[in-house]
Design a protein around this motif. Sequence first.
Motif, short mmCIF file in Angstrom:
data_model
loop_
_atom_site.label_atom_id
_atom_site.label_comp_id
_atom_site.label_asym_id
_atom_site.label_seq_id
_atom_site.Cartn_x
_atom_site.Cartn_y
_atom_site.Cartn_z
N THR A 256 -12.22 -2.10 -19.04
CA THR A 256 -12.97 -3.16 -18.37
C THR A 256 -12.56 -3.26 -16.91
N TYR A 257 -13.47 -3.76 -16.11
CA TYR A 257 -13.22 -3.89 -14.67
C TYR A 257 -12.13 -4.94 -14.41
N ASP A 258 -11.17 -4.59 -13.56
CA ASP A 258 -10.06 -5.50 -13.29
C ASP A 258 -9.56 -5.25 -11.88
N LEU A 259 -9.13 -6.30 -11.20
CA LEU A 259 -8.62 -6.16 -9.82
C LEU A 259 -7.32 -6.95 -9.66
N PRO A 260 -6.23 -6.49 -10.25
CA PRO A 260 -5.00 -7.25 -10.13
C PRO A 260 -4.22 -6.98 -8.85
N GLU A 261 -4.56 -5.91 -8.15
CA GLU A 261 -3.73 -5.46 -7.03
C GLU A 261 -4.58 -5.25 -5.78
N LEU A 262 -5.21 -6.32 -5.29
CA LEU A 262 -6.03 -6.22 -4.09
C LEU A 262 -5.17 -6.26 -2.84
N LEU A 263 -5.56 -5.47 -1.85
CA LEU A 263 -4.96 -5.60 -0.54
C LEU A 263 -5.44 -6.93 0.04
N PRO A 264 -4.56 -7.77 0.57
CA PRO A 264 -4.99 -9.08 1.05
C PRO A 264 -6.14 -8.99 2.06
N VAL A 265 -7.14 -9.84 1.88
CA VAL A 265 -8.27 -9.87 2.80
C VAL A 265 -7.76 -10.20 4.20
N GLY A 266 -8.20 -9.42 5.17
CA GLY A 266 -7.77 -9.66 6.55
C GLY A 266 -6.56 -8.85 6.96
N LYS A 267 -5.91 -8.19 5.98
CA LYS A 267 -4.74 -7.38 6.33
C LYS A 267 -5.17 -6.18 7.18
N LEU A 268 -6.32 -5.59 6.84
CA LEU A 268 -6.87 -4.50 7.64
C LEU A 268 -7.98 -5.08 8.52
N LYS A 269 -7.66 -5.25 9.79
CA LYS A 269 -8.60 -5.89 10.72
C LYS A 269 -8.71 -5.05 11.99
N VAL A 270 -9.93 -4.86 12.46
CA VAL A 270 -10.19 -4.05 13.64
C VAL A 270 -10.89 -4.91 14.69
N ALA A 271 -10.47 -4.77 15.94
CA ALA A 271 -11.13 -5.43 17.07
C ALA A 271 -11.61 -4.35 18.03
N ILE A 272 -12.92 -4.35 18.30
CA ILE A 272 -13.51 -3.37 19.22
C ILE A 272 -13.90 -4.10 20.50
N ASP A 273 -13.24 -3.75 21.59
CA ASP A 273 -13.50 -4.45 22.86
C ASP A 273 -13.94 -3.51 23.97
N ASP A 274 -14.26 -2.26 23.63
CA ASP A 274 -14.72 -1.32 24.65
C ASP A 274 -15.66 -0.31 23.99
N LEU A 275 -16.94 -0.70 23.89
CA LEU A 275 -17.93 0.15 23.26
C LEU A 275 -19.21 0.09 24.09
N PRO A 276 -19.30 0.94 25.11
CA PRO A 276 -20.49 0.93 25.98
C PRO A 276 -21.76 1.29 25.20
N MET A 277 -22.90 0.93 25.79
CA MET A 277 -24.19 1.28 25.18
C MET A 277 -24.25 2.78 24.88
N GLY A 278 -24.71 3.11 23.67
CA GLY A 278 -24.87 4.51 23.29
C GLY A 278 -23.61 5.19 22.78
N SER A 279 -22.50 4.49 22.78
CA SER A 279 -21.24 5.12 22.34
C SER A 279 -20.92 4.75 20.90
N THR A 280 -19.90 5.40 20.36
CA THR A 280 -19.56 5.28 18.95
C THR A 280 -18.06 5.07 18.77
#
Length: 392
Positions: A256-280
């Motif tokens: 059965t589906y079970d999730l006892p060992e989740l990585l805490p929400v927000g532990k992996l967080k990314v901030a993108i502050d330099d993404l010009p038009m057309g870039s990736t």
Amino acid sequence: SCLCLWLAACSQDDGLTDTPSTSGPSASDTLPKDPEPGNPVTIRLSLGVTPMANEEGSTRAFTPSGPEVTDMIQTAAIFEFDVEGNHDRVLQPASYFFRDFRTDATPNGIQYLEDYTGIQVVDGPSRTLCVLVNVPKDTIDAFYTRMANEYHVSDGRLLLSWFKKWFIHFDYDDDEDQNIQGQLKSMPMMGYYIGDVYANGGTYTDIPIDLGRLASRIDVQIVNKMSKDVTKDNILYYHFGNMLRGAQAYLEEYDTYDLPELLPVGKLKVAIDDLPMGSTDMRYFYAGPQFAENAEQSINLHFSTGQEPPDYYTEGSEAHSSFGTRVPLSATMPGSDMMSYYFYQNTIYHFTFNLVDGSSKTRSIRVKDVRTRGVGSQEIDLEISNNDLQKK
């Protein structure tokens, strides 16, 4: 006859309708008995690492994990079980083997093992040899001790059913640099052999095993298709939810589906502050394989812009769970009407998020369109409100 393989990434046509349990052994499990007697014999072992499924077209992230992390065999442990699934490394020392392959000459370990005869196992019919790679010896010893305490058996005894349900935590790199968040210090892998082990006139039993990584890899590509740049004045944030922080050692049996060992929400967080038009912006993250039944349970990303998400270390996961626009990730097959939220081990999943212009009436971030582009690949348009593009 024998079976030598890794735990392969399965397709949706495999007929597997149940999902794996990451819970520990149940009280109804049979207790281990003395393993069947046998004699130590030398085998000829070969180990190789299987390429990840869906590797074609994978993205290159900032400071990606190199092959020294994802492809190398640093340590290897072998657990041998008899035909009834019994194991005792004290009573039968040859039923357990551990070696660290890191030396001054090979500081990152080895890429493969070929015709290695430096190991003995116990001979007998229908043996199961489980090879666990890149799991520290201390972690293995702690598992033996935990099973002994839980089931009141001698330390060193196991059942194969216990081993299969062993949840192994991934060793994430704790560096606070957001460009390497979600990367692993080493990659746990697994493979196994089922068959007879024998001594035949001095010849060896050849045991070739292909190893599969226990982790899934999630590629995230952010493409700026707006008429504005993303800058420090309108930072784009995203963080993960419902991501497993490890995997079962042996993902063959489905419960059965079970999730006892989740990585805490927000532990992996990314901030993108330099993404010009057309870039990736391209990054990837490792997660435990996951078999959700619906979008609510699936791995998801929370997007926000303009307002920084709460600080995980001071406000915890709960503050992140409802923050921003939540986008469930799906591994739906092309042409399928059924939404799939199954993420298999040793498999790469690709997600492209296009940032597109919204209006002042658009709420902060809105999912405008979702398209399936291939096996394990989705393209998602995110409409960004004009209000959030104004200079702060």
